[in-house]
Design an enzyme around this catalytic site. Structure first.
Site, PDB file in Angstrom:
ATOM      1  N   VAL A 134       0.847  -1.202   0.000  1.00 33.12           N
ATOM      2  CA  VAL A 134       0.000   0.000   0.000  1.00 33.12           C
ATOM      3  C   VAL A 134       0.879   1.246   0.000  1.00 33.12           C
ATOM      4  O   VAL A 134       1.684   1.442   0.905  1.00 33.12           O
ATOM      5  CB  VAL A 134      -0.928   0.031   1.234  1.00 33.12           C
ATOM      6  CG1 VAL A 134      -1.860   1.238   1.154  1.00 33.12           C
ATOM      7  CG2 VAL A 134      -1.732  -1.251   1.360  1.00 33.12           C
ATOM      8  N   GLY A 136       3.441   2.150  -1.631  1.00 32.14           N
ATOM      9  CA  GLY A 136       4.874   1.974  -1.873  1.00 32.14           C
ATOM     10  C   GLY A 136       5.773   2.386  -0.731  1.00 32.14           C
ATOM     11  O   GLY A 136       5.773   1.753   0.335  1.00 32.14           O
ATOM     12  N   LYS A 207      -5.895  -1.668  -2.388  1.00 31.48           N
ATOM     13  CA  LYS A 207      -5.160  -1.027  -1.289  1.00 31.48           C
ATOM     14  C   LYS A 207      -6.125  -0.465  -0.247  1.00 31.48           C
ATOM     15  O   LYS A 207      -5.892  -0.581   0.958  1.00 31.48           O
ATOM     16  CB  LYS A 207      -4.271   0.078  -1.849  1.00 31.48           C
ATOM     17  CG  LYS A 207      -3.158  -0.463  -2.746  1.00 31.48           C
ATOM     18  CD  LYS A 207      -2.542   0.640  -3.578  1.00 31.48           C
ATOM     19  CE  LYS A 207      -1.445   0.109  -4.486  1.00 31.48           C
ATOM     20  NZ  LYS A 207      -1.025   1.103  -5.490  1.00 31.48           N
TER      21      LYS A 207
END
Ligand code: NAP
Length: 430
Positions: A134, A136, A207
């Protein structure tokens, strides 16, 4: 605590290679921080001979990632292959069954099987890390699970897909169409050859479903996310939004309401002054509302080799330090089934663009439909004259119910003077 933590990595693409690079180049730093030598022992990918720009000869090679999960000399299995099922699911399950901790960047896998995998990890006393899945490089999982553990969370929202944010930013800057900017993003490697998951909002929804589970202590429920992508957004919509004091962003929003949890992903008009409106290009941002902390905003790079590998390595350092934390913030067995607040109950303001024939009485007909539905108008723009031809009419509404707006839309579709599918974009007045 172990003096060495042995890592097996499945998937040596963008994120896998980035992870190997950090583990090799920051070995001493990671040892100092974790008290443990974090060392790769085994790797797996599809083609053994591919030059990946990193030295892999010192690691055991496995053609089959699931076999590696079952047999490698490892304490942690890192899944960086991708996909909600197939080898990713098989290998992660095999690793957890064996009692290995698992780290993954795979939001599709967790959106589909997160609860089952969290239960399995818990039963085996293993840690299941997914910081990289989620936003990055933004440490949002750790922030919510640990840093905000003292808060009752009532809303989480964010820009969770860099591809969409890049496209919308570029469309605004250049006035180009969605299709033209998408093609360019694909050429630059910012968008996948098959962009459906990104531009259709599905990646954001994956996400969001994980953040909702973590924030609200509920089971991951991807199927109950309302999802709309950015494919129908035009440069004209972006220009009108700007003129009216807004920018258009693809947001994931999860809210605790009196009726249940509302999970939605769709393009939104956000006020120019809202912090999230200033998040451009491939950047991501997540905003969390907690009862004690108030509003906390996180911004950073949501994808790419370095940022995503940074998140993978943070999970590995946690495991090296001995952490076995509940996957979604509370015991997997205590996660409650998600009680859904359906989209028809959503209340908000709306941007509506109608393409109508420029002829006497059209504006009156539009306003009558809205009035009869009980929708009050905040502002209306109709510019230029082209008698007998199609022109845009843009309306901002005051707060109203989604179900009411849907009724109004049905009526607009039935009007002969309305020449194209009405464009409806929700407004978030953060
Ligand atoms: N890229 C990002 O910026 C980013 C950001 C956040 C999350 N993620 C997630 O991270 C994961 C990996 O993404 P990526 O961008 O690194 O993907 P990628 O570059 O496409 O790499 C995928 C890797 O998996 C390997 N692979 C494919 N099928 C396999 C199989 N059956 N067995 C073993 N290995 C197999 C491929 O092998 P070959 O190299 O031999 O073909 C390749 O090394 C995905 O879940 C993705 O959603 C990526």
């Amino acid at each position: 605590m172990k003096s060495t933590l042995k890592i097996a990595i499945a998937g040596l693409g963008t994120v896998g290679v980035g992870t190997v690079k950090i583990l090799e180049s920051s070995r001493e730093l990671l040892k100092a921080r974790s008290g443990c030598d974090v060392t790769v022992t085994a790797v797996s990918a599809r083609s053994k001979g591919k030059d990946r720009g990193v030295e892999l000869s010192g690691y055991a090679w496995f053609d089959d990632a699931a076999e590696m999960a079952r047999e490698a000399d490892a304490d942690v299995f890192v899944e960086l292959v991708g996909g909600s099922d197939g080898i990713a699911l098989e290998s992660v399950k095999a690793a957890l069954e064996r009692g290995l901790s698992v780290v993954t960047a795979n939001k599709a896998l967790l959106a589909a099987h997160g609860v089952e995998l969290a239960r399995l990890a818990e039963a085996k006393g293993a840690h299941l890390g997914y910081e990289a899945a989620v936003a990055g490089g933004i440490p949002i999982i750790k922030s919510m699970r640990e840093g905000l553990a003292g808060n009752q969370i009532d809303r989480i929202y964010g820009i969770l897909n860099g591809t969409c944010n890049y496209i919308l930013t570029k469309m605004e800057a250049t006035g180009e169409t969605f299709g033209a900017v998408l093609e360019e993003a694909q050429a630059k490697g910012y968008a996948e050859a098959d962009p459906t998951f990104d531009v259709g909002g599905i990646d954001t929804a994956h996400k969001l479903s994980l953040l909702a589970a973590l924030g609200f202590g509920v089971e991951v429920n991807f199927d109950e996310v309302t999802v709309e992508g950015i494919e129908t957004i035009t440069a004209e919509d972006i220009a009108y939004a700007r003129e009216l004091g807004y920018r258009i962003k693809l947001l994931g929003v999860a809210t605790r309401t009196a009726l249940g949890i509302e999970q939605r992903v769709h393009p939104c008009l956000v006020p120019l002054g809202a912090p999230i409106a200033a998040v451009d290009d491939v950047f991501n941002a997540v905003v969390v509302n907690g009862d004690a902390v108030g509003q906390a905003t996180f911004e950073g790079r949501g994808a790419g080799e370095g940022p995503t590998a940074s998140a993978v390595v943070s999970d590995l350092v946690d495991i090296a330090r001995g952490a076995v934390l509940p996957t979604f913030g509370i015991a997997a067995s205590a996660l409650e089934p998600l009680k859904v607040s359906a989209m028809e109950h959503h209340e908000g303001a709306y941007y509506l663009r109608l393409q109508v024939i420029d002829q006497p009485g059209v504006m009156a007909a539009i306003t009558v439909i809205l009035a009869e539905c009980g929708v009050s108008i905040d502002s209306i723009i109709q510019r230029g004259r082209a008698p007998g031809e199609s022109v845009p009419v843009v309306i901002l509404t005051h707060e109203t119910k989604e179900s009411v707006m849907m009724t109004a839309l049905e009526q607009f579709r039935d009007q002969d003077a309305v020449t194209a599918e009405p464009q409806l974009i929700r407004i978030e007045n953060f």
